[in-house]
Design an enzyme around this catalytic site. Structure first.
Site, mmCIF file in Angstrom:
data_model
loop_
_atom_site.group_PDB
_atom_site.id
_atom_site.type_symbol
_atom_site.label_atom_id
_atom_site.label_comp_id
_atom_site.label_asym_id
_atom_site.label_seq_id
_atom_site.Cartn_x
_atom_site.Cartn_y
_atom_site.Cartn_z
ATOM 1 N N LYS A 22 19.348 2.622 17.681
ATOM 2 C CA LYS A 22 19.517 1.570 16.673
ATOM 3 C C LYS A 22 20.087 0.292 17.278
ATOM 4 O O LYS A 22 19.634 -0.806 16.967
ATOM 5 C CB LYS A 22 20.440 2.105 15.578
ATOM 6 C CG LYS A 22 20.902 1.104 14.561
ATOM 7 C CD LYS A 22 21.743 1.768 13.501
ATOM 8 C CE LYS A 22 23.171 1.892 13.860
ATOM 9 N NZ LYS A 22 24.028 0.796 13.504
ATOM 10 N N ASN A 23 21.039 0.402 18.180
ATOM 11 C CA ASN A 23 21.678 -0.779 18.766
ATOM 12 C C ASN A 23 20.849 -1.437 19.861
ATOM 13 O O ASN A 23 21.134 -2.552 20.265
ATOM 14 C CB ASN A 23 23.062 -0.419 19.319
ATOM 15 C CG ASN A 23 24.023 -0.047 18.216
ATOM 16 O OD1 ASN A 23 23.924 -0.542 17.101
ATOM 17 N ND2 ASN A 23 24.942 0.846 18.508
ATOM 18 N N ARG A 92 22.817 -10.968 10.584
ATOM 19 C CA ARG A 92 23.824 -11.633 11.417
ATOM 20 C C ARG A 92 23.402 -11.716 12.872
ATOM 21 O O ARG A 92 23.686 -12.670 13.575
ATOM 22 C CB ARG A 92 25.168 -10.897 11.343
ATOM 23 C CG ARG A 92 25.919 -11.103 10.064
ATOM 24 C CD ARG A 92 27.258 -10.428 10.121
ATOM 25 N NE ARG A 92 27.111 -9.029 10.567
ATOM 26 C CZ ARG A 92 28.093 -8.294 11.020
ATOM 27 N NH1 ARG A 92 29.297 -8.783 11.125
ATOM 28 N NH2 ARG A 92 27.891 -7.063 11.391
ATOM 29 N N CYS A 116 22.837 -26.013 10.308
ATOM 30 C CA CYS A 116 21.642 -25.752 11.102
ATOM 31 C C CYS A 116 21.763 -26.548 12.397
ATOM 32 O O CYS A 116 22.065 -27.736 12.378
ATOM 33 C CB CYS A 116 20.403 -26.176 10.318
ATOM 34 S SG CYS A 116 18.878 -25.685 11.108
#
Length: 125
Positions: A22-23, A92, A116
């Site tokens: 997953k990481n 994130r 931005c």
């Protein structure tokens, strides 16, 4: 304390299937931008952040297919360096796209917490 005792003399033989990490999958998918061709990521765990980064890659112009547990990314069609604010806000870790986009195209526009920011390689020291 429990223990496992292994008695030798016989060869071990067989196969096991390792689940995708997953990481590791998000940086791997971001790195597909770099090779300007087709990438096949097998045994890819599908969770929300993977779905978001796939959508970001598509908005950048990459062709992405999901087949069974594999993700196929063709980055030869990359046509944008702007990660949309709405998609960046969903994940994130979308910032991991900054490095590959800067390395390949020399510029990137990505949402930063609160604003931005546009970066290009000529502004970096």
């Amino acid at each position: 304390m429990s223990k496992i005792i292994v008695t030798g003399g016989k060869k071990l033989k067989g196969e096991i299937e390792i689940e995708g990490a997953k990481n590791a999958v998000l940086p791997i998918l971001a790195a597909t931008i770099l090779n300007r061709g087709e990438n096949v990521i097998k045994n890819c765990p599908m969770f929300k952040d993977v779905e978001v980064i796939i959508e970001i890659l598509r908005t950048l112009g990459c062709k992405v297919k999901v087949e069974d547990n594999a993700v196929i990314v063709d980055s030869s069609t990359l046509s944008s360096t702007k990660v949309t604010e709405d998609l960046a806000a969903e994940m994130r870790s979308s910032i991991i796209l900054m490095g590959p986009l800067l390395a390949r195209e020399g510029k990137v526009t990505i949402s930063y917490p609160g604003e931005c920011v546009t970066l290009d390689s000529s502004n970096l020291s």
